[in-house]
Write a protein that holds these residues in place. Structure first.
Motif, mmCIF file in Angstrom:
data_model
loop_
_atom_site.group_PDB
_atom_site.id
_atom_site.type_symbol
_atom_site.label_atom_id
_atom_site.label_comp_id
_atom_site.label_asym_id
_atom_site.label_seq_id
_atom_site.Cartn_x
_atom_site.Cartn_y
_atom_site.Cartn_z
ATOM 1 N N ILE A 182 27.953 -64.672 5.402
ATOM 2 C CA ILE A 182 27.125 -65.063 6.148
ATOM 3 C C ILE A 182 26.209 -66.110 5.813
ATOM 4 C CG2 ILE A 182 25.453 -64.557 8.173
ATOM 5 C CD1 ILE A 182 26.635 -61.893 8.436
ATOM 6 N N GLY A 183 25.423 -65.847 4.752
ATOM 7 C CA GLY A 183 24.520 -66.659 4.044
ATOM 8 C C GLY A 183 25.360 -67.944 3.615
ATOM 9 N N VAL A 216 21.468 -59.272 14.047
ATOM 10 C CA VAL A 216 21.364 -60.571 13.223
ATOM 11 C C VAL A 216 22.940 -60.578 12.597
ATOM 12 C CG1 VAL A 216 20.909 -61.733 10.737
ATOM 13 C CG2 VAL A 216 19.211 -60.936 12.628
ATOM 14 N N LEU A 217 23.503 -59.277 12.299
ATOM 15 C CA LEU A 217 24.992 -59.270 11.884
ATOM 16 C C LEU A 217 25.787 -59.912 12.843
ATOM 17 C CD1 LEU A 217 26.860 -58.148 9.336
ATOM 18 C CD2 LEU A 217 26.679 -56.099 10.606
ATOM 19 N N GLU A 218 25.670 -59.255 14.091
ATOM 20 C CA GLU A 218 26.680 -59.827 14.960
ATOM 21 C C GLU A 218 26.726 -61.230 15.400
ATOM 22 O OE1 GLU A 218 25.443 -57.167 18.185
ATOM 23 O OE2 GLU A 218 26.654 -55.387 17.352
ATOM 24 N N LYS A 219 25.270 -61.669 15.263
ATOM 25 C CA LYS A 219 25.254 -63.167 15.453
ATOM 26 C C LYS A 219 25.924 -64.078 14.325
ATOM 27 C CE LYS A 219 21.085 -63.290 18.633
ATOM 28 N NZ LYS A 219 19.869 -64.108 18.794
ATOM 29 N N GLY A 220 25.521 -63.471 13.012
ATOM 30 C CA GLY A 220 26.302 -64.232 12.206
ATOM 31 C C GLY A 220 27.675 -64.083 11.990
ATOM 32 N N GLU A 236 16.372 -66.690 13.368
ATOM 33 C CA GLU A 236 16.624 -65.219 13.527
ATOM 34 C C GLU A 236 16.516 -64.488 12.186
ATOM 35 O OE1 GLU A 236 16.675 -61.979 16.364
ATOM 36 O OE2 GLU A 236 16.323 -64.049 16.840
ATOM 37 N N MET A 237 17.203 -64.965 11.485
ATOM 38 C CA MET A 237 17.504 -64.257 10.229
ATOM 39 C C MET A 237 15.978 -63.855 9.271
ATOM 40 S SD MET A 237 21.078 -65.323 8.907
ATOM 41 C CE MET A 237 21.214 -64.141 7.424
#
Length: 104
Positions: A82-83, A47-51, A36-37
């Motif tokens: 996140i990364g 992406v932020l929320e999923k991360g 997704e990212m």
């Protein structure tokens, strides 16, 4: 092992949280998040929320919530956090192989 550092906004002190056991399920979920990212037209908010949700799930600690992450990490630290967690889960990198999450 996954290790993150969150600032407690009430005290201003950093708290460290670790997770030693990484389920294979999290590897699968991490690969989905990575896909997704890296989509060309990915939605940064999604992406932020999923991360953040991924970190909460992996850490499996009632003190690590969406709110404690959003309030305990600066704008400069959130994407690296996140990364780093994602790489730690998917590739098994530890602190020596990857930048320690959230520590500045």
């Amino acid at each position: 092992m996954i290790k993150i550092h969150l600032t407690n906004p009430k005290t201003g002190k950093k708290e460290t949280f670790t997770q030693d056991y990484i389920k294979a399920r999290y590897v699968r979920d991490g690969l989905k998040l990575n896909a997704e990212m890296t989509k060309e037209e990915s939605d940064n908010l999604l992406v932020l929320e999923k991360g953040i949700d991924f970190i909460v799930t992996v850490m499996d600690n009632p003190k690590v919530t969406e709110d404690t992450i959003l309030d305990g990490i600066s704008n400069e630290e959130i994407w690296p956090l996140i990364g780093t967690v994602l790489r730690g889960v998917v590739y098994g990198q530890d602190e020596d192989e990857s930048q320690e999450a959230g520590k500045q």
